[in-house]
Every structure is written in structure tokens, then in C-alpha cells.
Design a protein around this motif. Structure first.
Motif, PDB file in Angstrom:
ATOM      1  N   GLU A  96     176.228  51.172  63.155  1.00  0.00           N
ATOM      2  CA  GLU A  96     176.777  50.879  61.841  1.00  0.00           C
ATOM      3  C   GLU A  96     175.670  51.115  60.828  1.00  0.00           C
ATOM      4  O   GLU A  96     174.586  50.549  60.947  1.00  0.00           O
ATOM      5  CB  GLU A  96     177.249  49.428  61.774  1.00  0.00           C
ATOM      6  CG  GLU A  96     178.068  49.168  60.533  1.00  0.00           C
ATOM      7  CD  GLU A  96     178.492  47.719  60.422  1.00  0.00           C
ATOM      8  OE1 GLU A  96     179.683  47.438  60.607  1.00  0.00           O
ATOM      9  OE2 GLU A  96     177.627  46.878  60.158  1.00  0.00           O
ATOM     10  N   VAL A  97     175.933  51.986  59.877  1.00  0.00           N
ATOM     11  CA  VAL A  97     174.917  52.294  58.871  1.00  0.00           C
ATOM     12  C   VAL A  97     175.523  52.116  57.485  1.00  0.00           C
ATOM     13  O   VAL A  97     176.738  52.121  57.320  1.00  0.00           O
ATOM     14  CB  VAL A  97     174.401  53.747  59.017  1.00  0.00           C
ATOM     15  CG1 VAL A  97     173.638  53.927  60.311  1.00  0.00           C
ATOM     16  CG2 VAL A  97     175.555  54.742  58.939  1.00  0.00           C
ATOM     17  N   THR A  98     174.646  51.956  56.500  1.00  0.00           N
ATOM     18  CA  THR A  98     175.118  51.847  55.123  1.00  0.00           C
ATOM     19  C   THR A  98     175.146  53.254  54.540  1.00  0.00           C
ATOM     20  O   THR A  98     174.173  53.992  54.647  1.00  0.00           O
ATOM     21  CB  THR A  98     174.174  50.946  54.307  1.00  0.00           C
ATOM     22  OG1 THR A  98     173.998  49.739  55.038  1.00  0.00           O
ATOM     23  CG2 THR A  98     174.742  50.640  52.936  1.00  0.00           C
ATOM     24  N   LYS A  99     176.302  53.606  53.947  1.00  0.00           N
ATOM     25  CA  LYS A  99     176.430  54.944  53.354  1.00  0.00           C
ATOM     26  C   LYS A  99     175.405  55.111  52.250  1.00  0.00           C
ATOM     27  O   LYS A  99     175.247  54.219  51.412  1.00  0.00           O
ATOM     28  CB  LYS A  99     177.829  55.125  52.759  1.00  0.00           C
ATOM     29  CG  LYS A  99     178.843  55.654  53.728  1.00  0.00           C
ATOM     30  CD  LYS A  99     180.050  56.174  52.955  1.00  0.00           C
ATOM     31  CE  LYS A  99     181.270  56.209  53.834  1.00  0.00           C
ATOM     32  NZ  LYS A  99     182.495  56.458  53.086  1.00  0.00           N
ATOM     33  N   GLU A 100     174.768  56.244  52.244  1.00  0.00           N
ATOM     34  CA  GLU A 100     173.701  56.489  51.273  1.00  0.00           C
ATOM     35  C   GLU A 100     174.163  56.228  49.840  1.00  0.00           C
ATOM     36  O   GLU A 100     175.229  56.676  49.426  1.00  0.00           O
ATOM     37  CB  GLU A 100     173.228  57.938  51.415  1.00  0.00           C
ATOM     38  CG  GLU A 100     171.722  58.055  51.290  1.00  0.00           C
ATOM     39  CD  GLU A 100     171.238  59.429  51.688  1.00  0.00           C
ATOM     40  OE1 GLU A 100     170.684  60.111  50.831  1.00  0.00           O
ATOM     41  OE2 GLU A 100     171.464  59.821  52.856  1.00  0.00           O
ATOM     42  N   THR A 102     175.337  53.623  48.463  1.00  0.00           N
ATOM     43  CA  THR A 102     176.444  52.675  48.273  1.00  0.00           C
ATOM     44  C   THR A 102     176.169  51.420  49.106  1.00  0.00           C
ATOM     45  O   THR A 102     175.159  51.334  49.782  1.00  0.00           O
ATOM     46  CB  THR A 102     177.787  53.250  48.780  1.00  0.00           C
ATOM     47  OG1 THR A 102     177.732  53.290  50.208  1.00  0.00           O
ATOM     48  CG2 THR A 102     178.060  54.629  48.241  1.00  0.00           C
ATOM     49  N   ASN A 103     177.100  50.481  49.008  1.00  0.00           N
ATOM     50  CA  ASN A 103     176.991  49.306  49.874  1.00  0.00           C
ATOM     51  C   ASN A 103     177.954  49.399  51.044  1.00  0.00           C
ATOM     52  O   ASN A 103     178.044  48.498  51.859  1.00  0.00           O
ATOM     53  CB  ASN A 103     177.292  48.028  49.067  1.00  0.00           C
ATOM     54  CG  ASN A 103     176.092  47.630  48.233  1.00  0.00           C
ATOM     55  OD1 ASN A 103     174.952  47.897  48.640  1.00  0.00           O
ATOM     56  ND2 ASN A 103     176.347  47.031  47.084  1.00  0.00           N
ATOM     57  N   GLU A 104     178.690  50.513  51.068  1.00  0.00           N
ATOM     58  CA  GLU A 104     179.711  50.665  52.111  1.00  0.00           C
ATOM     59  C   GLU A 104     179.085  50.918  53.477  1.00  0.00           C
ATOM     60  O   GLU A 104     178.110  51.657  53.606  1.00  0.00           O
ATOM     61  CB  GLU A 104     180.585  51.878  51.786  1.00  0.00           C
ATOM     62  CG  GLU A 104     181.822  51.566  51.011  1.00  0.00           C
ATOM     63  CD  GLU A 104     182.491  52.863  50.594  1.00  0.00           C
ATOM     64  OE1 GLU A 104     183.088  53.499  51.479  1.00  0.00           O
ATOM     65  OE2 GLU A 104     182.357  53.235  49.416  1.00  0.00           O
ATOM     66  N   LYS A 105     179.713  50.326  54.463  1.00  0.00           N
ATOM     67  CA  LYS A 105     179.213  50.551  55.822  1.00  0.00           C
ATOM     68  C   LYS A 105     180.129  51.528  56.541  1.00  0.00           C
ATOM     69  O   LYS A 105     181.327  51.572  56.304  1.00  0.00           O
ATOM     70  CB  LYS A 105     179.221  49.227  56.592  1.00  0.00           C
ATOM     71  CG  LYS A 105     178.377  48.162  55.917  1.00  0.00           C
ATOM     72  CD  LYS A 105     177.534  47.470  56.941  1.00  0.00           C
ATOM     73  CE  LYS A 105     176.679  46.433  56.414  1.00  0.00           C
ATOM     74  NZ  LYS A 105     175.588  46.150  56.020  1.00  0.00           N
ATOM     75  N   GLU A 106     179.526  52.302  57.418  1.00  0.00           N
ATOM     76  CA  GLU A 106     180.358  53.147  58.264  1.00  0.00           C
ATOM     77  C   GLU A 106     179.759  53.157  59.660  1.00  0.00           C
ATOM     78  O   GLU A 106     178.581  52.924  59.842  1.00  0.00           O
ATOM     79  CB  GLU A 106     180.460  54.575  57.709  1.00  0.00           C
ATOM     80  CG  GLU A 106     179.142  55.285  57.605  1.00  0.00           C
ATOM     81  CD  GLU A 106     179.267  56.702  57.046  1.00  0.00           C
ATOM     82  OE1 GLU A 106     180.348  57.304  57.205  1.00  0.00           O
ATOM     83  OE2 GLU A 106     178.284  57.191  56.490  1.00  0.00           O
TER      84      GLU A 106
END
Ligand code: CMP
Length: 300
Positions: A96-100, A102-106
């Protein structure tokens, strides 16, 4: 001053540690089963510096684990108390990483682990939370090893080797985009050697089973009496014979004293196989140089 004191106490701890009589767990196994695990270990660099007695302790300590397809073996962020050796089946690794920006995780699938691979060693090696989630992609048969046995018997040598190569490997252009985890696998598989100025590292026409990274010094490839390639710290060579299953296409000589790291054909295929596209790019470069020098390109 403070630093000094710290290193003294670390040493004292090491001594104390050696003197405690650590007793590893024993999970009884038939000689056939032990032999099977031994075969897997023989191909695992993480365990490669153990002596026979240590190997026996580790063989006894492994415990069989069966996991059904779809089940989660390791959860990212959790505490880790075991590592697993895959005997059969495959496992997918997700991060699980944070989208560059943003605060969104993917969640990304970063790896597929196969028979012979070890999973879950990072948390034990670095006392860190699990770095990824591991899910059984098929039914899995595994051998688990507890943290205590790993720490007492396996960790130090394995961690030392990773650390030793870590900085040098960062300078290798070929591995620039390879993630830290894959780079540590490369470190596990490497051995190093020193050459003196003037030594031949590779000889044209010979069979080749080794891939080289130049960690320090300068070297050059010569063909038909002409220098066709110059190598410096961070360069690699010896890939052509392995990629194309052919004799060495040039002679590589140390121009200055050189420190090289090398790996065998099998590790090369397994660890650097995915970089074949990049490795082929060097080949375009060779071809251009050879054509320019009016040399035969039949090996390219
Ligand atoms: P650990 O962090 O203990 O638990 C998750 C495991 O996934 C980790 O150890 C590695 O063994 C394995 N793994 C496989 N690929 C990766 C990757 N790209 N990054 C981190 N861990 C990975």
C-alpha cells in the motif's frame, strides 16, 4: 565520545549474546524431509554463510505451514515473528503506497514469490513492521522459521552482506530503477573479488557463466586489438555471453586495481532477467562502436 561508548556496549552485548545458550526449537522431520529443505536452502543466499552445524539447527527449527489459495500470510504494518521458505506454490506481494502528490492510498502488486524464495525476512532482519502484504496465489506449502532462531543464527551474516553492497549498488546505473528490496536480493547473490591493474577478468572466446559489476577501479574491453568499451565504477560487463549463450565476445582487462562483484548465471537470470530490455540497450551501444571501428558484429 557518545558514539564511542555506544559501540563498546554493542560489542559487550554481542559477547553476552554468544554466551547465552540459545536453544532452537526442534520440529522432528524424517531425513528425506530434511534433505528436501536442505536442497531449497542450497539455493538461498540468505542461508549461504551457515556452517554445517548451524544448518542442522535451522533444518530442525523449520516448521511446516500450509496455506490455502487466497489466504493472507503476512499483513503490511504488522509485527513479524517468522519468515517463510516456499516449497511449492506462489504468493503475491502487495504494497500500500500513497499516490504521489496526494493523500490517496493505492495498493500495488510488487512481486510474485516462487518456490525457493524466502518471504518475511525483512521484518526480522531490520526489526521493522512487515513491509508488504503477502497473499497465497495458489495453495502454498511453506517452511517457517521463528525470529529467535533467525536472529541467533542467520541474521548477522546476511545483514552484513546486504549492508556491504548497499552503497555500491546504488551507483550501478543498471539497477537505478530497481527497488530497494530487489537490490538487496542482488546483494545476497554477489561475491566480490579484487583484480590488479593488468589482470584479465574475461577472455574472448572462453565460455562464460559470470556477470560482473565494477565496484571500484577502471577496466576496458578489447576486441581485435582495439578498445571497444571503457568501464568505471558502477559499470557492468559479462552479460552478453549469458544473454545470448555464446562465448565471451571480448577480453576485459583491469586498467587499475579493480574491485568487482559477480554472480553466477542462475542468479543473473533470476534476478536480472527482468532487466533484459535494459541490458539489450548496452548491446546497441556495442554494435555502434564495433561498426564504427570496422569490427565484426557477429556476436552482437
Ligand atoms: P517482510 O517485510 O517481513 O514481510 C513482507 C515481505 O514481502 C517482505 O518481508 C519480503 O520478504 C517480501 N517482499 C517481496 N517483494 C517485496 C518488495 N518489493 N518490497 C518489500 N517486501 C517485499
Amino acid at each position: 565520545q557518545a558514539k564511542n561508548r555506544q559501540s563498546v556496549s554493542a560489542e559487550a552485548y554481542g559477547e553476552w549474546n554468544k554466551k547465552t545458550n540459545f536453544v532452537a526449537p526442534v520440529h522432528p522431520k524424517t531425513p528425506e524431509v530434511k534433505e528436501r529443505i536442505q536442497e531449497i536452502l542450497d539455493n538461498s543466499f540468505l542461508f549461504s554463510s551457515l556452517d554445517v552445524e548451524e544448518i542442522d539447527v535451522v533444518l530442525n527449527a523449520f516448521e511446516e505451514v500450509v496455506v490455502k489459495k487466497g489466504e493472507t500470510l503476512i499483513k503490511q504494518g504488522a509485527d513479524g515473528d517468522k519468515l517463510y521458505l516456499i516449497e511449492s506454490g506462489e504468493a503475491d506481494v502487495f504494497k500500500e503506497v500513497t499516490k504521489e502528490g496526494t493523500n490517496e492510498k493505492e495498493t500495488l502488486k510488487v512481486n510474485t514469490m516462487k518456490p525457493g524464495d524466502t518471504v518475511g525476512e525483512l521484518a526480522l532482519m531490520y526489526n521493522a513492521p512487515r513491509a508488504a502484504t503477502v497473499v497465497a496465489a495458489t495453495d502454498l506449502k511453506l517452511w517457517s522459521l521463528d525470529r529467535q532462531t533467525f536472529t541467533h543464527i542467520v541474521r548477522d551474516a546476511a545483514a552484513k552482506k546486504r549492508e556491504m553492497y548497499e552503497e555500491s549498488l546504488k551507483e550501478v546505473e543498471l539497477l537505478k530503477d530497481v527497488d530497494a528490496y530487489e537490490r538487496s536480493k542482488v546483494a545476497d547473490a554477489l561475491k566480490s573479488q579484487l583484480y590488479h591493474a593488468g589482470d584479465t577478468i574475461i577472455r574472448e572466446g572462453e565460455a562464460g557463466d559470470t556477470f560482473y559489476l565494477l565496484l571500484d577501479g577502471e577496466a576496458e574491453a578489447v576486441k581485435g586489438g582495439k578498445v571497444v568499451m571503457k568501464y568505471s565504477r558502477g559499470s557492468y560487463f559479462g552479460e552478453l555471453a549469458l544473454l545470448k549463450n555464446q562465448p565471451r565476445a571480448a577480453t576485459v582487462t583491469a586498467k587499475t586495481d579493480c574491485k568487482v562483484a559477480y554472480m553466477d548465471r542462475r542468479s543473473f537470470k533470476r534476478l536480472l532477467g527482468p532487466l533484459e530490455g535494459l541490458l539489450m540497450r548496452n548491446m546497441d551501444h556495442y554494435r555502434a562502436v564495433m561498426t564504427q571501428l570496422g569490427l565484426d558484429t557477429k556476436y552482437l
